[in-house]
Scaffold this motif. Structure first.
Motif, short mmCIF file in Angstrom:
data_model
loop_
_atom_site.label_atom_id
_atom_site.label_comp_id
_atom_site.label_asym_id
_atom_site.label_seq_id
_atom_site.Cartn_x
_atom_site.Cartn_y
_atom_site.Cartn_z
N ALA A 132 -4.05 -3.39 -17.32
CA ALA A 132 -2.83 -4.00 -17.87
C ALA A 132 -3.15 -4.77 -19.15
O ALA A 132 -2.36 -4.77 -20.10
CB ALA A 132 -2.20 -4.92 -16.83
N LEU A 133 -4.31 -5.42 -19.19
CA LEU A 133 -4.73 -6.12 -20.40
C LEU A 133 -4.92 -5.15 -21.56
O LEU A 133 -4.54 -5.43 -22.69
CB LEU A 133 -6.04 -6.87 -20.14
CG LEU A 133 -5.94 -8.23 -19.45
CD1 LEU A 133 -7.33 -8.70 -19.03
CD2 LEU A 133 -5.29 -9.25 -20.37
N GLY A 178 0.79 -1.22 0.00
CA GLY A 178 0.00 0.00 0.00
C GLY A 178 0.82 1.27 0.00
O GLY A 178 0.30 2.36 -0.25
N PHE A 179 2.10 1.15 0.30
CA PHE A 179 2.96 2.33 0.34
C PHE A 179 3.75 2.53 -0.96
O PHE A 179 4.46 3.52 -1.10
CB PHE A 179 3.95 2.22 1.51
CG PHE A 179 3.29 2.31 2.85
CD1 PHE A 179 3.01 3.54 3.43
CD2 PHE A 179 2.93 1.16 3.54
CE1 PHE A 179 2.40 3.62 4.67
CE2 PHE A 179 2.32 1.23 4.78
CZ PHE A 179 2.05 2.46 5.35
N LEU A 180 3.65 1.58 -1.88
CA LEU A 180 4.35 1.72 -3.15
C LEU A 180 3.68 2.80 -4.00
O LEU A 180 2.45 2.89 -4.05
CB LEU A 180 4.36 0.40 -3.92
CG LEU A 180 5.27 -0.71 -3.37
CD1 LEU A 180 5.10 -1.98 -4.19
CD2 LEU A 180 6.73 -0.26 -3.37
N GLY A 181 4.50 3.62 -4.66
CA GLY A 181 3.99 4.68 -5.51
C GLY A 181 4.77 4.75 -6.81
O GLY A 181 5.71 3.99 -7.04
N PRO A 224 7.91 -8.28 -14.58
CA PRO A 224 7.93 -8.13 -13.12
C PRO A 224 7.32 -6.82 -12.63
O PRO A 224 6.58 -6.81 -11.63
CB PRO A 224 9.41 -8.24 -12.76
CG PRO A 224 10.00 -9.07 -13.85
CD PRO A 224 9.26 -8.66 -15.09
N GLU A 225 7.61 -5.71 -13.30
CA GLU A 225 7.11 -4.42 -12.83
C GLU A 225 5.59 -4.38 -12.85
O GLU A 225 4.94 -3.94 -11.90
CB GLU A 225 7.68 -3.29 -13.68
CG GLU A 225 7.26 -1.91 -13.20
CD GLU A 225 7.83 -0.78 -14.03
OE1 GLU A 225 7.19 0.28 -14.13
OE2 GLU A 225 8.94 -0.97 -14.59
N THR A 226 5.00 -4.84 -13.95
CA THR A 226 3.54 -4.86 -14.05
C THR A 226 2.95 -5.77 -13.00
O THR A 226 1.93 -5.45 -12.37
CB THR A 226 3.10 -5.33 -15.46
OG1 THR A 226 3.60 -4.40 -16.43
CG2 THR A 226 1.59 -5.41 -15.57
N GLY A 251 -0.28 -6.11 -7.96
CA GLY A 251 -0.38 -6.50 -6.56
C GLY A 251 -0.53 -5.32 -5.64
O GLY A 251 -1.23 -5.39 -4.62
N ALA A 252 0.10 -4.19 -5.98
CA ALA A 252 0.01 -2.98 -5.17
C ALA A 252 -1.23 -2.17 -5.51
O ALA A 252 -1.44 -1.09 -4.94
CB ALA A 252 1.25 -2.12 -5.40
N GLN A 253 -2.05 -2.66 -6.44
CA GLN A 253 -3.27 -2.01 -6.89
C GLN A 253 -3.00 -0.62 -7.46
O GLN A 253 -3.82 0.29 -7.36
CB GLN A 253 -4.31 -1.96 -5.75
CG GLN A 253 -4.71 -3.36 -5.31
CD GLN A 253 -5.91 -3.39 -4.39
OE1 GLN A 253 -6.67 -2.44 -4.31
NE2 GLN A 253 -6.07 -4.50 -3.68
N MET A 254 -1.80 -0.46 -8.02
CA MET A 254 -1.49 0.74 -8.78
C MET A 254 -2.03 0.61 -10.20
O MET A 254 -2.11 1.59 -10.94
CB MET A 254 0.04 0.95 -8.83
CG MET A 254 0.67 1.18 -7.47
SD MET A 254 2.49 1.04 -7.53
CE MET A 254 2.92 2.33 -8.69
N LEU A 255 -2.38 -0.61 -10.55
CA LEU A 255 -2.85 -0.95 -11.88
C LEU A 255 -3.80 -2.13 -11.74
O LEU A 255 -3.49 -3.07 -11.01
CB LEU A 255 -1.66 -1.31 -12.77
CG LEU A 255 -1.85 -1.55 -14.26
CD1 LEU A 255 -2.20 -0.23 -14.95
CD2 LEU A 255 -0.56 -2.13 -14.85
#
Length: 216
Positions: free
Chosen positions: A191-192, A103-106, A175-177, A182-186
């Motif tokens: 992504a599809l 949740g802290f990933l940006g 890996p980045e996607t 997983g971080a719900q940034m996308l």
């Protein structure tokens, strides 16, 4: 025993942090949760940690019985490290911390180092128990050059590395996607739409997998 910091508190949390609270130690444990690893591989997978500091952290973990040293088959002088039975007890709390930390990933973090295995560990903590499918099926994740499998059998979920036979669902991603989803940034559907991820399998299986991982 090597000198170390001590919080000087009669508290279980403080006692645990006396062992694993130093910088880099939790990330060393993360790498060993993926599997046994050699010293040079740890140096490669943990850019920024110096060999001397890594050796010190490993020595502390070994002295406390958290890790073990093993010989490398076919290499008389080689050694690899793995978690001991005591160290394996860290799996659940570390995975929960992985999930919490997502949740802290940006966006600014996307320039950092990423490995498919890190996302796979976080995914293990993302499973929502009351959303596990009531049908047996297998999901294969092809992330970069790594392959992981998630198996649902009789209401329980298992995780393994390597390909499987006849998976109901195959997800291919970089890996980045993978970490961004997983971080719900996308979302998987975003992504599809951009072609960053490819999903092969019936819609029903896609829905069950996404729902189990809290991605719907």
């Amino acid at each position: 025993m090597a000198s170390r910091r001590d919080y000087g508190q009669f508290c279980g949390l403080a006692a645990g942090l006396n062992v694993i609270g130093e910088r880099w130690t939790f990330l060393i444990v993360r790498e060993l949760l993926i599997g046994p690893v050699r010293f040079n591989e740890l140096v490669e997978n943990l850019p920024g940690v110096g060999p001397n500091l890594l050796a010190e952290r490993l020595r502390t973990l070994n002295e406390h019985g958290v890790i073990e040293q093993l010989p490398v088959e076919g290499d008389g002088r080689g050694k690899q490290y793995r978690l001991s039975e005591l160290g394996e007890q860290l799996r659940a709390p570390v995975l929960e911390l992985c999930k919490w930390g997502l949740g802290f990933l940006g966006e600014t973090d996307r320039s950092g180092v990423v490995r498919a295995e890190w996302g796979f560990l976080a995914m293990q903590a993302m499973v929502i128990e009351d959303r596990i499918p009531d049908v047996d099926e297998t999901y294969e994740f092809r992330v970069g050059d790594q392959v992981f499998c998630v198996e649902v059998r009789q209401g329980k979920v298992g995780f393994s590395r390597g390909a499987t036979t006849a998976p109901e669902l195959v997800i291919t991603s970089d890996p980045e996607t993978f970490v961004c989803i997983g971080a719900q940034m996308l979302t998987p559907f975003e992504a599809l739409a951009t072609g960053s991820i490819k999903i092969e399998g019936p819609v029903e299986a896609i829905h069950r997998c996404s729902r189990m991982l809290g991605l719907t």
